[in-house]
Write a protein that holds these residues in place. Sequence first.
Motif, PDB file in Angstrom:
ATOM      1  N   HIS A   1       0.827  -1.209   0.000  1.00  0.00           N
ATOM      2  CA  HIS A   1       0.000   0.000   0.000  1.00  0.00           C
ATOM      3  C   HIS A   1       0.861   1.258   0.000  1.00  0.00           C
ATOM      4  O   HIS A   1       0.615   2.194  -0.765  1.00  0.00           O
ATOM      5  CB  HIS A   1      -0.921   0.005   1.212  1.00  0.00           C
ATOM      6  N   LEU A   2       1.885   1.284   0.841  1.00  0.00           N
ATOM      7  CA  LEU A   2       2.727   2.472   0.928  1.00  0.00           C
ATOM      8  C   LEU A   2       3.496   2.689  -0.372  1.00  0.00           C
ATOM      9  O   LEU A   2       3.629   3.827  -0.847  1.00  0.00           O
ATOM     10  CB  LEU A   2       3.711   2.336   2.095  1.00  0.00           C
ATOM     11  N   ILE A   3       3.994   1.609  -0.952  1.00  0.00           N
ATOM     12  CA  ILE A   3       4.730   1.741  -2.204  1.00  0.00           C
ATOM     13  C   ILE A   3       3.800   2.196  -3.321  1.00  0.00           C
ATOM     14  O   ILE A   3       4.188   2.998  -4.180  1.00  0.00           O
ATOM     15  CB  ILE A   3       5.430   0.410  -2.554  1.00  0.00           C
ATOM     16  N   TYR A   4       2.569   1.688  -3.315  1.00  0.00           N
ATOM     17  CA  TYR A   4       1.612   2.137  -4.338  1.00  0.00           C
ATOM     18  C   TYR A   4       1.389   3.641  -4.244  1.00  0.00           C
ATOM     19  O   TYR A   4       1.279   4.340  -5.260  1.00  0.00           O
ATOM     20  CB  TYR A   4       0.289   1.398  -4.178  1.00  0.00           C
ATOM     21  N   LYS A   5       1.339   4.166  -3.033  1.00  0.00           N
ATOM     22  CA  LYS A   5       1.167   5.615  -2.875  1.00  0.00           C
ATOM     23  C   LYS A   5       2.341   6.369  -3.492  1.00  0.00           C
ATOM     24  O   LYS A   5       2.170   7.431  -4.086  1.00  0.00           O
ATOM     25  CB  LYS A   5       1.029   5.976  -1.391  1.00  0.00           C
ATOM     26  N   PHE A   6       3.543   5.814  -3.369  1.00  0.00           N
ATOM     27  CA  PHE A   6       4.712   6.502  -3.910  1.00  0.00           C
ATOM     28  C   PHE A   6       4.819   6.370  -5.424  1.00  0.00           C
ATOM     29  O   PHE A   6       5.546   7.127  -6.054  1.00  0.00           O
ATOM     30  CB  PHE A   6       5.992   6.001  -3.238  1.00  0.00           C
ATOM     31  N   THR A   7       4.110   5.412  -6.026  1.00  0.00           N
ATOM     32  CA  THR A   7       4.113   5.353  -7.490  1.00  0.00           C
ATOM     33  C   THR A   7       3.437   6.584  -8.076  1.00  0.00           C
ATOM     34  O   THR A   7       3.721   6.980  -9.205  1.00  0.00           O
ATOM     35  CB  THR A   7       3.386   4.096  -8.006  1.00  0.00           C
ATOM     36  N   LYS A   8       2.546   7.200  -7.322  1.00  0.00           N
ATOM     37  CA  LYS A   8       1.892   8.418  -7.802  1.00  0.00           C
ATOM     38  C   LYS A   8       2.850   9.606  -7.747  1.00  0.00           C
ATOM     39  O   LYS A   8       2.737  10.557  -8.519  1.00  0.00           O
ATOM     40  CB  LYS A   8       0.649   8.707  -6.961  1.00  0.00           C
TER      41      LYS A   8
ATOM     42  N   ILE B   1       3.992   7.381   9.519  1.00  0.00           N
ATOM     43  CA  ILE B   1       4.087   6.052   8.926  1.00  0.00           C
ATOM     44  C   ILE B   1       5.050   6.172   7.758  1.00  0.00           C
ATOM     45  O   ILE B   1       4.834   6.974   6.841  1.00  0.00           O
ATOM     46  CB  ILE B   1       2.719   5.540   8.440  1.00  0.00           C
ATOM     47  N   MET B   2       6.122   5.369   7.781  1.00  0.00           N
ATOM     48  CA  MET B   2       7.188   5.522   6.793  1.00  0.00           C
ATOM     49  C   MET B   2       7.704   4.165   6.337  1.00  0.00           C
ATOM     50  O   MET B   2       7.545   3.160   7.029  1.00  0.00           O
ATOM     51  CB  MET B   2       8.343   6.323   7.397  1.00  0.00           C
ATOM     52  N   LEU B   3       8.309   4.171   5.163  1.00  0.00           N
ATOM     53  CA  LEU B   3       9.161   3.074   4.730  1.00  0.00           C
ATOM     54  C   LEU B   3      10.610   3.467   5.017  1.00  0.00           C
ATOM     55  O   LEU B   3      10.974   4.635   4.873  1.00  0.00           O
ATOM     56  CB  LEU B   3       8.994   2.804   3.240  1.00  0.00           C
TER      57      LEU B   3
END
Length: 535
Positions: A233-240, A359-361
């Motif tokens: 989910h977090l990575i999908y947000k960063f694809t934007k 919330i972070m990677l």
Amino acid sequence: MEESSSTPQNTVIAAGETPIDEDVGKFNMTDATMETTTALRTGKHKDLYTIVDTTYIDSLYGAVLLKLDRRKYGDLTAGNMDLGSGEAHTSLDLSALRRVLECNMEDYLRKVSLFQHIPPAKLAVLGEMCNYEFINAGSRVCAEGEAGNEIFIVLDGRLDVYTGSTGSDLPLASLGSGDYFGELAALVRMKRIATVISTEDTLLACIKRHDFRSFLTIMPDVRTAMDKMVKEHLIYKFTKIAHPFFPWPRSPSSGFPLLKTSSILSASSLSPAELKERRAAFYNLCEVEDVDADRILLYEHDNPGDIYFVSEGQVRLVRQEDDGRSTDVVLGAGSILGARAAVLHVPQLYTIVTDQVCIMLKLSPTAILQHFADHPEIKAGLEILFKRRGTPLATLLQNPEAYEAFAIHLREEFTAEHLAFYDDALAFQTLMKACPKAELGVKSDDNCGKTASVASAKLDHIQMTYFALDAPFQLNISDLQRQRFLRAFEDKSIYANSGLELERLARLAILLEEIKCEVLALLERDNYSRFKVNI
């Protein structure tokens, strides 16, 4: 309807018929109840034994107790008891609860895909953590963007899922018995990513974050699956956002153009399977961080360390200037912290502190090195982003987006042959490196035969294209280098007769490296100096 209490171990709990709040139909840990349990412990008021049952309970978790006598249980399951007022919790048919209470909760949990491989004994533990919520048709269970701290499991009924990102009034999904939602908030302090509304009377089981995380400590496989969901989910947000750090296609409107005039081509030729593989490899390198407010992530002047990708929350960057003033910058979701120091191998510019729960990677230094080894073009792109006009040409050419922009510039200046030669020489050297016996004085064997054949064909192409008298593209190099290459290229007989053709290719690879460096220096001195205005 439910009252929570932290129950000491080996505490006497009144059960069955209680003299306290008889008409309320629930168990309250009130002062009066404590007096009753104290009396039982001390042996006073022994007549209480005739109206009170006692049970000794050892609890690993905070107890949530529902007490009903037989008459009130019958009223509840028959739908004759009002459960209160409000949008979600109203009087309704509770036959579904009756079915749940008369069966094992683990039978319902086993239908949930996330829990299918959990052993029965541990599934029973999870069932003991469940609370129940009754939702009227048309009621909102949770809203996108609001805080949440539990996972919901649908026992009976149906719900629709909506999200603002779809831009449509149509539901994104429909949920029924055996489905679940809210799992991200049950693991980390994330905001809800969707709005869920019941379409009919619905019975839900919910497990609070504290209990669920405690359960995951004994089920590492489930924890791994949950971590994967959060990372995806977090990575999908960063694809934007499409920062150059990530190994997937970028949009021209991504907000991080490397060059003023470039079209963004990085990873654009990836197939869906290749893109999925890249994302999976990236989230395997990441860790999810649920960070409290007022925590220092990085210190000014420290050596390069972790890189953080902020998905939710806010951080503050503080730097002490030479004149005594303090620079204070606030950044929010979408920020990437510590990348400049990690890419350029320089000290941190700022002390970075969390202003809110974040919330972070996180990528560790080891993971960063692995990421750059897997994707040198990404490291090159980041160097361009940070160094700008100070980027060496050799670095720029490793990034597909920057390479294409520079190639267009050369075509406009009618000097594309030098970059074409650079590519062909690089391809030849790569072929030679793939052959483990590409050394002077070593005969080629069957393992290297096919590679040597391909390398020899590539060398013939280089000679005919750039060095022959009638070559279509003549390099602007010294005549001495040109003659050296032609003599070495034409001297085939001695190596062919002795079976050392691979030695000839190895000698030419060394010579081509010298010519390639000369061409690169020419490009950097002449064409690249004019191109830098685009960086």
